[in-house]
Design a protein around this motif. Sequence first.
Motif, short mmCIF file in Angstrom:
data_model
loop_
_atom_site.label_atom_id
_atom_site.label_comp_id
_atom_site.label_asym_id
_atom_site.label_seq_id
_atom_site.Cartn_x
_atom_site.Cartn_y
_atom_site.Cartn_z
N HIS A 86 0.84 -1.21 0.00
CA HIS A 86 0.00 0.00 0.00
C HIS A 86 0.88 1.25 0.00
CE1 HIS A 86 -3.83 -2.09 1.59
NE2 HIS A 86 -3.10 -2.90 0.85
N MET A 87 1.98 1.18 0.76
CA MET A 87 2.91 2.31 0.78
C MET A 87 3.55 2.49 -0.59
SD MET A 87 5.35 2.56 4.00
CE MET A 87 4.64 2.65 5.61
N GLY A 88 3.90 1.36 -1.22
CA GLY A 88 4.52 1.40 -2.54
C GLY A 88 3.60 2.08 -3.55
N VAL A 89 2.33 1.70 -3.53
CA VAL A 89 1.40 2.26 -4.50
C VAL A 89 1.16 3.74 -4.20
CG1 VAL A 89 -0.96 2.13 -5.39
CG2 VAL A 89 0.35 0.03 -5.04
N THR A 90 1.04 4.10 -2.91
CA THR A 90 0.86 5.52 -2.53
C THR A 90 2.06 6.33 -3.01
OG1 THR A 90 -0.27 4.75 -0.56
CG2 THR A 90 0.39 7.05 -0.56
N MET A 91 3.26 5.77 -2.82
CA MET A 91 4.46 6.47 -3.23
C MET A 91 4.48 6.70 -4.74
SD MET A 91 8.22 5.62 -3.86
CE MET A 91 7.41 4.68 -5.02
N PHE A 92 4.05 5.63 -5.48
CA PHE A 92 4.03 5.76 -6.94
C PHE A 92 3.06 6.87 -7.36
CE2 PHE A 92 1.78 4.67 -10.86
CZ PHE A 92 2.82 4.91 -11.75
N ILE A 93 1.89 6.94 -6.71
CA ILE A 93 0.90 7.96 -7.09
C ILE A 93 1.45 9.37 -6.82
CG2 ILE A 93 -1.40 8.90 -6.54
CD1 ILE A 93 -2.24 5.92 -6.08
N LEU A 94 2.14 9.53 -5.67
CA LEU A 94 2.73 10.84 -5.36
C LEU A 94 3.80 11.21 -6.40
CD1 LEU A 94 3.12 10.39 -1.51
CD2 LEU A 94 1.75 12.16 -2.61
N ALA A 95 4.62 10.21 -6.78
CA ALA A 95 5.67 10.46 -7.77
C ALA A 95 5.05 10.84 -9.11
CB ALA A 95 6.56 9.23 -7.92
N LEU A 96 3.93 10.18 -9.43
CA LEU A 96 3.25 10.45 -10.70
C LEU A 96 2.70 11.88 -10.72
CD1 LEU A 96 2.47 8.83 -13.26
CD2 LEU A 96 0.25 8.42 -12.19
N LEU A 97 2.11 12.31 -9.59
CA LEU A 97 1.57 13.67 -9.51
C LEU A 97 2.70 14.69 -9.65
CD1 LEU A 97 -0.99 13.16 -6.59
CD2 LEU A 97 -1.52 13.53 -9.02
N HIS A 98 3.84 14.39 -9.02
CA HIS A 98 5.02 15.27 -9.10
C HIS A 98 5.48 15.37 -10.56
CE1 HIS A 98 9.24 16.54 -8.48
NE2 HIS A 98 9.60 15.45 -9.15
N ALA A 99 5.59 14.20 -11.22
CA ALA A 99 6.08 14.17 -12.61
C ALA A 99 5.08 14.87 -13.54
CB ALA A 99 6.30 12.72 -13.04
N ARG A 100 3.78 14.61 -13.31
CA ARG A 100 2.75 15.24 -14.16
C ARG A 100 2.86 16.75 -14.09
NH1 ARG A 100 -3.20 15.80 -11.97
NH2 ARG A 100 -1.94 17.17 -10.67
N ASP A 101 2.95 17.29 -12.85
CA ASP A 101 3.00 18.75 -12.68
C ASP A 101 4.31 19.32 -13.22
OD1 ASP A 101 0.58 18.51 -11.58
OD2 ASP A 101 1.13 19.08 -9.53
N ALA A 102 5.42 18.55 -13.01
CA ALA A 102 6.72 19.05 -13.50
C ALA A 102 6.72 19.08 -15.03
CB ALA A 102 7.85 18.18 -12.98
N LEU A 103 6.13 18.02 -15.64
CA LEU A 103 6.08 17.98 -17.11
C LEU A 103 5.23 19.13 -17.63
CD1 LEU A 103 5.72 14.20 -18.04
CD2 LEU A 103 7.64 15.71 -18.52
N ALA A 104 4.08 19.36 -16.98
CA ALA A 104 3.18 20.43 -17.42
C ALA A 104 3.87 21.78 -17.25
CB ALA A 104 1.90 20.38 -16.61
N TRP A 105 4.67 21.91 -16.23
CA TRP A 105 5.28 23.19 -15.89
C TRP A 105 6.49 23.49 -16.77
CZ3 TRP A 105 3.45 27.15 -13.78
CH2 TRP A 105 4.24 28.11 -13.16
N TYR A 106 7.33 22.48 -16.97
CA TYR A 106 8.59 22.74 -17.67
C TYR A 106 8.60 22.31 -19.14
CZ TYR A 106 10.54 23.51 -13.00
OH TYR A 106 10.79 23.99 -11.74
#
Length: 353
Positions: A86-106
């Motif tokens: 469950h921690m692994g999947v939560t971590m992946f979702i957080l990383a995905l949100l970070h990457a999505r926003d970074a991609l959209a931003w940069y």
Amino acid sequence: MGVAYKAVQWNRQKFVYDIILLSTVVFYLFCFEGISLQFSSDLDLKGIWIRAFGSAAFILLHVILSIGPLSRLSAKFLPLLYNRRHMGVTMFILALLHARDALAWYHDFGNLEPIVSLFVSNTHYADFVRFPFEALGGVALVILFLMAATSHDFWLTNLTAPVWKALHMGVYLAYGLLVGHVVLGALETNTHPFLTLAVGVGFVWIVGIHLMTSLREAQKDGAPLFGKPAKAQVDADGFVHVGSVQDIPENRAKIAVIAGERVAIFKYDGQISAISNVCQHQNGPLGEGKVVDGCITCPWHGYQYLPDSGISPPPFTEKIPTFNVKLQGDQILVSAKPNLPGTPVVPAVIGQV
Ligand code: HEM
Ligand code: HEM
Ligand code: FES
């Protein structure tokens, strides 16, 4: 699998665990936002959330990487291990949100697709300071995706345990890439030494706790810290002496290392049986479990095996290797060669010569 198996079903403990996990993450994210708004003048809200998601994922990855070693050092941490997915999947979702926003931003304002832009917009691969650190994060994200996507027991069964475990060891590669991502990113986007120092402390912790655990495990197995382990004394029939009947509490096991493999030697109902120490489910240590209702029960998620055959009770079909056992007085001897998984063996009866 065992009749009392509950791991993939929802239960109260899992529910409470997930609520604590999710509320801690949400608390962290909003604290990060509040503190950054207060003290950081150079970031807007979008930039703050990119960092909040990225740092939350990275901290959670440290927790995930610490759980395995910690639960080998102390049984108190085992509840964290049961629910690590469950921690692994939560971590992946957080990383995905970070990457999505970074991609959209940069990367969203050029002519290229953001994903293509991620890998081609910076090609300074030979330059330490200007190294394309985001690409490192991108590769790590792909590895984490593969792990999260194959996390269900369905994939464990279909990929087979060794392939699945090898895939999970990819987390260490992802971690290495992410250390590069964060340190080189900090070097390029800001020069805040605190972030680099924090990554360094995290790295020393992760390496240190893994080293400490392997030293402790080697000690437990009676292996020397350096060099090859001493060869076990095998008798003319191919049996190894593993200790006395009195060493083992009723319905419990002693773990011995025979020919490099851990074997669990159980005492129950006046008998001794030996099976592989490795559970079919997720390699849990069977010798740390106990005999419940006549079955050896894995301490991690409750898979069960019959002590005299290594087969799970019906309707389940898991099989693990068994070992022939004999007694000389109260001394236990176990065959150095495992039998094929699920091979029935006659238990050694205590007090019968
Ligand atoms: C989502 C479903 C997941 C499941 C069911 C799962 C379960 C497991 C299991 C059973 C092992 C082998 C245990 C052992 O032999 O010690 C393992 C290894 C590992 N997994 Fe996962 N995992 C999942 C996802 C993740 C994710 C997304 C991460 C982190 C990014 C992660 C981190 C690790 C680590 C660090 C190891 C190897 C080191 C250790 O034994 O502690 N897992 N995982
Ligand atoms: C496609 C994948 C990724 C992209 C495009 C990406 C992009 C970025 C960018 C642009 C920064 C600098 C942000 C800034 O300083 O303003 C950054 C920092 C960071 N990234 Fe990523 N990243 C990716 C994947 C990941 C993953 C998978 C993780 C962790 C699991 C991660 C963790 C971090 C962390 C901890 C920072 C430092 C945050 C801080 O400065 O407070 N990133 N990333
Ligand atoms: S039941 Fe999951 S590892 Fe044994």
